[in-house]
Design an enzyme around this catalytic site. Structure first.
Site, PDB file in Angstrom:
ATOM      1  NE  ARG A 139      -3.641  -2.111   2.785  1.00  0.00           N
ATOM      2  CZ  ARG A 139      -3.424  -3.236   3.479  1.00  0.00           C
ATOM      3  NH1 ARG A 139      -2.249  -3.415   4.088  1.00  0.00           N
ATOM      4  NH2 ARG A 139      -4.346  -4.171   3.576  1.00  0.00           N
ATOM      5  CE  LYS A 171      -6.134  -0.198   4.862  1.00  0.00           C
ATOM      6  NZ  LYS A 171      -7.433  -0.346   4.178  1.00  0.00           N
ATOM      7  CG  HIS A 218      -5.185   0.347  -4.550  1.00  0.00           C
ATOM      8  ND1 HIS A 218      -4.831  -0.027  -3.278  1.00  0.00           N
ATOM      9  CD2 HIS A 218      -6.168  -0.505  -4.933  1.00  0.00           C
ATOM     10  CE1 HIS A 218      -5.564  -1.054  -2.895  1.00  0.00           C
ATOM     11  NE2 HIS A 218      -6.386  -1.366  -3.871  1.00  0.00           N
ATOM     12  NE  ARG A 224      -3.100  -3.570  -1.395  1.00  0.00           N
ATOM     13  CZ  ARG A 224      -2.607  -4.334  -0.424  1.00  0.00           C
ATOM     14  NH1 ARG A 224      -1.312  -4.486  -0.301  1.00  0.00           N
ATOM     15  NH2 ARG A 224      -3.424  -4.937   0.423  1.00  0.00           N
ATOM     16  CG  HIS A 241      -6.364  -8.416   1.625  1.00  0.00           C
ATOM     17  ND1 HIS A 241      -6.457  -8.828   0.308  1.00  0.00           N
ATOM     18  CD2 HIS A 241      -6.173  -7.062   1.574  1.00  0.00           C
ATOM     19  CE1 HIS A 241      -6.336  -7.782  -0.481  1.00  0.00           C
ATOM     20  NE2 HIS A 241      -6.162  -6.712   0.249  1.00  0.00           N
ATOM     21  CE1 TYR A 255      -5.506  -5.258  -4.409  1.00  0.00           C
ATOM     22  CE2 TYR A 255      -7.320  -6.138  -3.130  1.00  0.00           C
ATOM     23  CZ  TYR A 255      -6.400  -5.152  -3.355  1.00  0.00           C
ATOM     24  OH  TYR A 255      -6.364  -4.057  -2.542  1.00  0.00           O
TER      25      TYR A 255
END
Length: 341
Positions: free
Chosen positions: A187, A213, A289, A292, A315, A324
């Site tokens: 990211r 995250k 992005h 990614r 994730h 994705y």
């Protein structure tokens, strides 16, 4: 106790420190600092709704959720955090209809409901409510199985990697940045937060230590092509021994301060967008992005296990990773190109 507003909600602020409170001894040991009785009571009275916001560590996620929740509170006229406990499924359905009336994109409606559901899940875990009123509320299905961000083709990715010159400081830095994005699916914020010491040998393999995250840390082996470009950049830049320093730094700064990390805006405008223009890659498809997405798609196309890709991307849910997976939507695989006359 005073009130403080956060994310459109009325929160309760903890009481001020009281120096007069007597410390409590535990097994004969007197700590240097203890909570006063008023502070302890204040922590007990913090509503779980406020705890949910405070526990979101990623600032971008917290801001996005606050925006989503603020719209819901204004729609229902919620003024205090505790009023969330009176929300029913009918209220949520009415909110969904309002979002649809505004002709918002299906993905936006799903995101709004997802943020709301996360909040109510926390309230359930805190025993503030017995059930999540968002559960069972239908969400738009359009586009739910594929993300909105397009992936670059292999040829476009190669063109982008080759666009920066290899004889300038900025060119070497930007080649390394593009390699990190295209070979490791980071990211933008993750790339900006990389420090020199995060690029190190781990179990005999050159590795990137990535802070993702939710405070999650993952260790990504560095692709050989990226190793070469990062090494060239570090050698030219000369900050290899500055462990706590930012890995990717500005080449020049009007104030003379080039030790600070690059910003997300700089990654977008001065690196990805700039070299996409030079490489002739269509700009509407190129954002950080998108790189990614490109990396994840490429890994899946070449046999990577989707569960491993989930861990690689950081994730929490494999359903997010499936967004994705563009293997079923490759234009070159269309029956169109099988037709012959």
């Amino acid at each position: 106790m005073t009130d403080e507003t956060q994310g459109g909600l009325t929160e309760q602020r903890l009481p001020e420190m009281e120096d007069a409170a007597a410390p409590v001894k535990i097994r004969g040991i007197e700590p240097e600092r203890l909570l006063t009785r008023a502070e302890f009571q204040g922590l007990q009275e913090v509503p779980p709704e406020a705890e949910w916001f405070a526990n979101i560590q990623n600032s971008n996620t917290r801001q996005a959720y606050q925006t989503d929740i603020r719209g819901f509170t204004r729609f229902l006229g919620i003024r205090e955090a505790r009023e969330f406990r009176t929300v029913t499924r009918a209220h949520v359905i009415a909110w969904r209809k309002e979002l649809e009336r505004r002709a918002l994109a299906p993905a936006t409606v799903r995101r709004e409901l997802s943020a709301l559901s996360d909040l109510f899940d926390h309230l359930c875990d805190s025993n503030a409510i017995t059930h999540n009123p968002v559960k069972g509320v239908a969400r738009p299905k359009e586009g739910a199985n594929e993300g909105k961000t397009p992936a670059l083709s292999d040829a476009q990715a190669k063109q982008l990697l080759a666009a920066p010159p290899d004889h300038t400081m900025k060119g070497r830095r930007d080649r390394a940045i593009l390699a990190v994005l295209l070979y490791h699916a980071l990211r933008r914020a993750e790339l900006c937060s990389l420090r020199v010491k995060d690029y190190s040998i781990r179990r005999g393999v050159q590795t990137l230590t990535v802070s993702g995250k939710g405070g999650k840390v993952r260790y990504l082996p560095v692709h050989p092509a990226a190793v070469r470009l990062i090494e060239e950049y570090l050698e030219a830049r000369g900050h290899r021994l500055d462990g706590p320093g930012a890995l990717f730094q500005p080449v020049k700064n009007p104030y003379g301060k080039t030790e600070k990390p690059l910003t997300g805006r700089a990654i977008h405008a001065a690196v990805v967008r700039k070299w996409a223009l030079v490489a002739g890659v269509h700009l509407s498809a190129v954002r950080p992005h998108a790189l990614r997405t490109t990396a994840a798609t490429n890994a899946l196309e070449h046999g990577a296990d989707i569960a491993k890709v989930q861990e690689w991307l950081g994730h929490s849910s494999i359903s997010t990773t499936r967004l994705y997976d563009r293997r079923k939507s490759r234009a070159e695989d269309s029956p169109t190109f099988k037709v012959e006359y």
